[in-house]
Design a protein around this motif. Structure first.
Motif, PDB file in Angstrom:
ATOM      1  N   LEU A  80       0.788  -1.285  -0.005  1.00 15.78           N
ATOM      2  CA  LEU A  80      -0.039   0.072   0.220  1.00 15.78           C
ATOM      3  C   LEU A  80       0.848   1.130   0.158  1.00 15.78           C
ATOM      4  O   LEU A  80       0.540   2.372  -0.723  1.00 15.78           O
ATOM      5  CB  LEU A  80      -1.032   0.046   1.235  1.00 15.78           C
ATOM      6  CG  LEU A  80      -1.974   0.798   0.884  1.00 15.78           C
ATOM      7  CD1 LEU A  80      -3.016   0.303   0.035  1.00 15.78           C
ATOM      8  CD2 LEU A  80      -2.909   0.795   2.207  1.00 15.78           C
ATOM      9  N   ILE A  81       1.913   1.345   0.839  1.00 19.01           N
ATOM     10  CA  ILE A  81       2.855   2.485   0.976  1.00 19.01           C
ATOM     11  C   ILE A  81       3.412   3.015  -0.631  1.00 19.01           C
ATOM     12  O   ILE A  81       3.414   3.910  -0.704  1.00 19.01           O
ATOM     13  CB  ILE A  81       3.643   2.419   2.170  1.00 19.01           C
ATOM     14  CG1 ILE A  81       3.042   2.525   3.394  1.00 19.01           C
ATOM     15  CG2 ILE A  81       4.641   3.533   1.951  1.00 19.01           C
ATOM     16  CD1 ILE A  81       3.957   2.465   4.672  1.00 19.01           C
ATOM     17  N   PRO A  82       3.880   1.860  -1.277  1.00 19.31           N
ATOM     18  CA  PRO A  82       4.622   2.009  -2.455  1.00 19.31           C
ATOM     19  C   PRO A  82       3.529   2.523  -3.463  1.00 19.31           C
ATOM     20  O   PRO A  82       3.977   3.592  -4.324  1.00 19.31           O
ATOM     21  CB  PRO A  82       4.940   0.807  -2.843  1.00 19.31           C
ATOM     22  CG  PRO A  82       5.233  -0.033  -1.620  1.00 19.31           C
ATOM     23  CD  PRO A  82       4.280   0.549  -0.762  1.00 19.31           C
ATOM     24  N   ILE A  83       2.172   2.242  -3.281  1.00 18.77           N
ATOM     25  CA  ILE A  83       1.151   2.682  -4.350  1.00 18.77           C
ATOM     26  C   ILE A  83       0.774   4.157  -4.110  1.00 18.77           C
ATOM     27  O   ILE A  83       0.628   5.022  -4.837  1.00 18.77           O
ATOM     28  CB  ILE A  83      -0.091   1.864  -4.218  1.00 18.77           C
ATOM     29  CG1 ILE A  83       0.074   0.527  -4.710  1.00 18.77           C
ATOM     30  CG2 ILE A  83      -1.263   2.394  -5.165  1.00 18.77           C
ATOM     31  CD1 ILE A  83      -0.957  -0.537  -4.653  1.00 18.77           C
ATOM     32  N   LEU A  84       0.632   4.421  -2.703  1.00 19.36           N
ATOM     33  CA  LEU A  84       0.175   5.809  -2.102  1.00 19.36           C
ATOM     34  C   LEU A  84       1.167   6.902  -1.982  1.00 19.36           C
ATOM     35  O   LEU A  84       1.135   8.050  -2.258  1.00 19.36           O
ATOM     36  CB  LEU A  84      -0.672   5.804  -0.870  1.00 19.36           C
ATOM     37  CG  LEU A  84      -1.904   4.827  -0.807  1.00 19.36           C
ATOM     38  CD1 LEU A  84      -2.203   4.616   0.773  1.00 19.36           C
ATOM     39  CD2 LEU A  84      -3.140   5.462  -1.547  1.00 19.36           C
ATOM     40  N   GLY A  85       2.402   6.365  -2.059  1.00 24.07           N
ATOM     41  CA  GLY A  85       3.725   7.480  -1.929  1.00 24.07           C
ATOM     42  C   GLY A  85       3.775   7.287  -0.604  1.00 24.07           C
ATOM     43  O   GLY A  85       3.049   7.271   0.464  1.00 24.07           O
ATOM     44  N   ARG A  86       5.037   8.047   0.083  1.00 24.32           N
ATOM     45  CA  ARG A  86       5.646   7.810   1.504  1.00 24.32           C
ATOM     46  C   ARG A  86       4.602   8.867   2.249  1.00 24.32           C
ATOM     47  O   ARG A  86       4.099   8.309   3.360  1.00 24.32           O
ATOM     48  CB  ARG A  86       6.931   8.667   1.408  1.00 24.32           C
ATOM     49  CG  ARG A  86       7.426   8.564   2.947  1.00 24.32           C
ATOM     50  CD  ARG A  86       8.872   9.116   2.726  1.00 24.32           C
ATOM     51  NE  ARG A  86       9.724   8.281   1.904  1.00 24.32           N
ATOM     52  CZ  ARG A  86      10.930   8.468   1.466  1.00 24.32           C
ATOM     53  NH1 ARG A  86      11.465   9.444   2.044  1.00 24.32           N
ATOM     54  NH2 ARG A  86      11.668   7.649   0.684  1.00 24.32           N
ATOM     55  N   GLU A  87       4.311  10.007   1.985  1.00 20.64           N
ATOM     56  CA  GLU A  87       3.411  10.962   2.647  1.00 20.64           C
ATOM     57  C   GLU A  87       1.977  10.214   3.019  1.00 20.64           C
ATOM     58  O   GLU A  87       1.481  10.209   4.211  1.00 20.64           O
ATOM     59  CB  GLU A  87       3.103  12.356   2.120  1.00 20.64           C
ATOM     60  CG  GLU A  87       2.539  13.306   3.094  1.00 20.64           C
ATOM     61  CD  GLU A  87       2.328  14.800   2.387  1.00 20.64           C
ATOM     62  OE1 GLU A  87       1.757  15.705   3.225  1.00 20.64           O
ATOM     63  OE2 GLU A  87       2.764  14.662   1.153  1.00 20.64           O
ATOM     64  N   VAL A  88       1.141  10.243   1.984  1.00 19.42           N
ATOM     65  CA  VAL A  88      -0.118   9.483   2.092  1.00 19.42           C
ATOM     66  C   VAL A  88      -0.160   8.213   2.794  1.00 19.42           C
ATOM     67  O   VAL A  88      -0.876   8.027   3.549  1.00 19.42           O
ATOM     68  CB  VAL A  88      -0.972   9.730   0.753  1.00 19.42           C
ATOM     69  CG1 VAL A  88      -2.323   8.969   1.030  1.00 19.42           C
ATOM     70  CG2 VAL A  88      -1.052  11.182   0.304  1.00 19.42           C
ATOM     71  N   GLY A  89       0.745   7.488   2.228  1.00 21.56           N
ATOM     72  CA  GLY A  89       0.910   5.986   2.593  1.00 21.56           C
ATOM     73  C   GLY A  89       1.006   5.983   4.061  1.00 21.56           C
ATOM     74  O   GLY A  89       0.449   5.415   5.179  1.00 21.56           O
ATOM     75  N   PHE A  90       2.054   6.910   4.732  1.00 20.92           N
ATOM     76  CA  PHE A  90       2.491   6.605   6.211  1.00 20.92           C
ATOM     77  C   PHE A  90       1.246   7.363   6.899  1.00 20.92           C
ATOM     78  O   PHE A  90       0.779   7.001   8.225  1.00 20.92           O
ATOM     79  CB  PHE A  90       3.844   7.605   6.612  1.00 20.92           C
ATOM     80  CG  PHE A  90       4.836   6.679   6.384  1.00 20.92           C
ATOM     81  CD1 PHE A  90       5.037   5.494   7.103  1.00 20.92           C
ATOM     82  CD2 PHE A  90       5.849   6.845   5.190  1.00 20.92           C
ATOM     83  CE1 PHE A  90       6.223   4.663   6.958  1.00 20.92           C
ATOM     84  CE2 PHE A  90       6.871   6.144   5.230  1.00 20.92           C
ATOM     85  CZ  PHE A  90       7.087   4.882   5.791  1.00 20.92           C
ATOM     86  N   MET A  91       0.521   8.367   6.443  1.00 20.44           N
ATOM     87  CA  MET A  91      -0.567   8.944   6.903  1.00 20.44           C
ATOM     88  C   MET A  91      -1.608   7.969   7.105  1.00 20.44           C
ATOM     89  O   MET A  91      -2.159   7.823   8.081  1.00 20.44           O
ATOM     90  CB  MET A  91      -0.986  10.174   6.305  1.00 20.44           C
ATOM     91  CG  MET A  91      -0.090  11.616   6.227  1.00 20.44           C
ATOM     92  SD  MET A  91      -1.173  12.691   5.408  1.00 20.44           S
ATOM     93  CE  MET A  91      -2.587  13.097   6.182  1.00 20.44           C
ATOM     94  N   TYR A  92      -1.875   7.197   6.007  1.00 24.77           N
ATOM     95  CA  TYR A  92      -3.158   6.411   6.101  1.00 24.77           C
ATOM     96  C   TYR A  92      -2.798   5.059   7.078  1.00 24.77           C
ATOM     97  O   TYR A  92      -3.518   4.946   8.047  1.00 24.77           O
ATOM     98  CB  TYR A  92      -3.393   5.778   4.663  1.00 24.77           C
ATOM     99  CG  TYR A  92      -4.416   4.658   4.809  1.00 24.77           C
ATOM    100  CD1 TYR A  92      -5.755   5.041   5.029  1.00 24.77           C
ATOM    101  CD2 TYR A  92      -4.066   3.464   4.661  1.00 24.77           C
ATOM    102  CE1 TYR A  92      -6.570   4.229   5.053  1.00 24.77           C
ATOM    103  CE2 TYR A  92      -5.183   2.341   4.601  1.00 24.77           C
ATOM    104  CZ  TYR A  92      -6.211   2.619   4.762  1.00 24.77           C
ATOM    105  OH  TYR A  92      -7.415   1.671   4.766  1.00 24.77           O
ATOM    106  N   VAL A  93      -1.560   4.701   7.063  1.00 24.76           N
ATOM    107  CA  VAL A  93      -0.983   3.426   8.019  1.00 24.76           C
ATOM    108  C   VAL A  93      -1.078   4.111   9.457  1.00 24.76           C
ATOM    109  O   VAL A  93      -1.628   3.225  10.200  1.00 24.76           O
ATOM    110  CB  VAL A  93       0.096   3.053   7.561  1.00 24.76           C
ATOM    111  CG1 VAL A  93       0.554   1.916   8.410  1.00 24.76           C
ATOM    112  CG2 VAL A  93      -0.036   2.255   6.217  1.00 24.76           C
ATOM    113  N   GLY A  94      -0.691   5.188   9.392  1.00 22.21           N
ATOM    114  CA  GLY A  94      -0.726   5.728  10.707  1.00 22.21           C
ATOM    115  C   GLY A  94      -2.062   5.941  11.428  1.00 22.21           C
ATOM    116  O   GLY A  94      -2.367   5.624  12.650  1.00 22.21           O
ATOM    117  N   ALA A  95      -2.897   6.302  10.701  1.00 26.12           N
ATOM    118  CA  ALA A  95      -4.454   6.631  11.098  1.00 26.12           C
ATOM    119  C   ALA A  95      -4.852   5.059  11.393  1.00 26.12           C
ATOM    120  O   ALA A  95      -5.730   5.087  12.392  1.00 26.12           O
ATOM    121  CB  ALA A  95      -5.247   7.155   9.785  1.00 26.12           C
TER     122      ALA A  95
END
Length: 343
Positions: A116-131
């Motif tokens: 998921l993080i490679p698809i979304l990119g670092r910023e959005v990926g980490f924000m989503y996983v963090g949420a």
């Protein structure tokens, strides 16, 4: 119903049931062994920071540790503890709630990080996983608080501790009785230890087999019934919830197709929204949109996975309670996360 319609479903369902049954077997077998060998104290040490405030016995800590590696095996352990009387229904619901964050942890390494993080990119990926991590942690914390408020000694029976104390005393007594017999005593102790080990393994295997004989047929029947229902039901109607939800929180109209895609397949939803971040969506809006997709997906995943799995393990009555608690808490905390993101 014609066999031509049922046979493809059987070929689809049976491998899934076999895989789940294998994990349940591991969990139940491990639960019996850690109790028989008195390993609870060693395994559940770290998790005691959660189980002790929640008024849960140390046995639950072993299920928590196991859940981080396999959610199915962790649930299998809890099912064994419930059936053996270590936990009553209320304590089991609290334990299932506390398990939430540890079930999330395994997905970090199997899905979120590599996919998921490679698809979304670092910023959005980490924000989503963090949420998602914050939501899971909040649910676990809710379980701890619920245990502290709702549970007492009447809801649990720490069988493992009692059995460990009893077996330890028996071993000490046997050693004391044979202390003057020299090598013969040592040989007898070794033989007794081997016999005890073999008996414990055999008892764990029998208990596991008895559990599987009850769970697997029920699991297979429910999975087949649900899969047949899905083949004849238009679940796209659940997607009709997307537009009111996105309008309610003020997301762009482009969020609706993303929510629909995300509800039915997380990877597809992520791939759909990724190119629009920075143009149609801000990073916060993107994460809020995916979280709303998660709310809609619960309606779908409840039919596809939760009902067969939970009914298979717990039976319809208690399985419905587990589903209600899990889904209710997830929706509440996802709603809170979305509100904070779009505020």
């Amino acid at each position: 119903m014609q066999s031509s319609a049922v046979l493809p479903v059987l070929f689809e369902v049976l491998p899934r049931v076999a895989r789940i049954a294998a994990y349940i077997a591991v969990g139940v077998f491990a639960a019996n062994l850690v109790v028989a060998f008195g390993l609870v104290e060693r395994i559940a040490g770290l998790s005691r920071y959660l189980t002790s405030p929640a008024n849960l016995p140390d046995e639950v800590g072993t299920a928590i540790v196991t859940t981080a590696a396999s959610t199915t095996a962790g649930y299998g352990m809890l099912a064994e503890f419930r059936e053996s009387g270590v936990l009553d229904d209320r304590a089991t619901l609290v334990a299932v709630t506390i398990n939430t964050f540890f079930g999330f942890v395994q997905h970090i390494f199997t899905f979120y990080w590599p996919v998921l993080i490679p698809i979304l990119g670092r910023e959005v990926g980490f924000m989503y996983v963090g949420a998602r991590a914050a939501i899971a942690l909040a649910i676990t914390a809710t379980g701890v608080v619920a245990g502290a408020v709702l549970l007492s000694d009447r809801n649990t029976t720490p069988v493992a501790v009692a059995e460990t104390d009893g077996s330890g005393g028996a071993v000490d007594a046997a050693a004391a009785d044979g202390a003057g017999d020299g090598d013969a005593a040592d040989s007898g102790d070794a033989a007794d230890t081997d016999d005890s080990l073999r008996e414990a393994v055999e008892d764990a295997a029998r208990s596991t087999w008895d559990k599987l004989r009850r769970i697997v047929p029920r699991l297979a029947v429910v999975y087949v019934a649900v899969t047949l229902l899905l083949r004849t039901t238009d679940l796209e109607s659940f997607a009709a919830l997307a537009s009111p939800l996105t309008n309610l929180v003020g997301l762009p109209g482009a969020a609706v197709p993303v929510v629909v895609a995300f509800a039915f397949d997380t990877t597809t939803g992520a791939a759909t929204i990724a190119p629009a971040v920075g143009e149609t969506f801000t990073p916060k809006q993107a994460v809020a949109t995916m979280l709303i997709g998660g709310i809609i997906s619960f309606a779908v995943s409840t039919f596809k996975r939760s009902i067969p799995f939970q009914y298979g393990i717990w039976g319809p009555e208690f399985g419905s309670k587990v589903i209600a608690v899990n889904t209710g808490l997830k929706i509440v905390f996802i709603g809170v996360a979305v509100a904070l993101l779009v505020a």
